[in-house]
Enzyme design. Sequence first.
Site: not given
Ligand SMILES: [Mn+2]
Length: 427
Positions: A51, A53, A79, A111-112, A256, A330
């Site tokens: 990730d 982010h 992500d 998932n983002h 992920h 994740h």
């Molecule tokens: Mn995630």
Amino acid sequence: MSDLDQAIEQLRGCRLIPESQVRELCYKARELLIEEGNVVSVDAPVTICGDIHGQFHDLMELFRVGGDVPDTNYLFMGDFVDRGFYSLESFLLLLCLKVRYPDRITLIRGNHESRQITTVYGFYDECIRKYGSANVWRYCCEVFDYLALGAIVLGASSTLEPTSNTALSSMPADSELETESLNSRGEVMMSTYRPRQRSSSDASTDSRNISPPRDISAAPGQAAAPSRSGAPGTGASGDGNGSATTSRTGAVLCVHGGLSPLIDSVDKIRLIDRKQEVPHEGAMCDLLWSDPDEIEGWGLSPRGAGFLFGGDIVKQFNHLNGLSLVARAHQLVMEGYKEMFDGGIVTVWSAPNYCYRCGNVAAILELGEDASGGGTVARSNGEYGRSNGIVTDNRVISPGRRYRVFEAAAQDTRGMPAKKPVADYFL
Ligand SMILES: [Mn+2]
């Protein structure tokens, strides 16, 4: 200098590119991604990242520690956006690099990378704030729909070249280096070893088919060589199987989140119609949302999407698919990475001091190239070589794994930290 190279320069400086250029970039990216399968094949050497982010400055630190594109091959496990303050700069830079060096960088979906999630967790608001409309958010979401769901790394080396002489001198007799953990200055912080693998020529005269895996490679008195307990990967602590092809490194599946009760083979991932918003349930959802856990079988996820899965599930999945390792992201890991289930799965987390307040370090995972030649192992991509009720030579060696651990970028110029802790930070 081409427009693309100029955009890369600009984004590296954390300066955004014009909306018209984003539109063009997203269009080109989609054209590229549409050609990729749900599961991208990637050859080692490759550096696997978790990730990001939107922590742009930490992404720059990642490249400083891991090497720049295109000198280093990268695989990002999703992500890219939300939470951090620079989702746009981070994602657009990665996208530019993808379009500029398509074979050097692989992006898979987290998932983002979803309309619904980005509306809640920051990316949508950031787009409105920085571009004044939702146009750029919409372009990016269209790209999200085309991102691959996973990747298979082939041709990774089973052993590591020791980084330092210190590592060499402390290596137990008749063993080989399996994992190394380095800090951001390149200093070895930890090493693990396993008994030296027999070469395939040694094994070719051995006709035994032994199940379960048994280590016959270490002579008495040498069996204590590994410096950690447990056989890494599936049958990775030795080759008791006797096939000329067994002592090859198994493939590594990168996703992920994790596994799905609806997916028992890599081939089934290939059958998903992925070009859509992330569904609330089903195989595609699970791959992006699930987490490994110390349970048996499957469990309900507290996230409300995906599942929890235990070591037995991982072991069986790896075995059936000729995999030695599942790499996933994740989940925040304070140490940056975490191997579970005898090394059958690893979580890689690449956002240091997550949300500018979690105090964790980050990591990337380097898999080296198998220098022994002979190309990749076809059966390792889940195509064939599976056990058809009979135990065949499905056992594979896990790759040598070099983790580079790094901290949040120095000179914090990233603006205000989050005012309030976000309760469900594990999303
Ligand atoms: Mn995630």
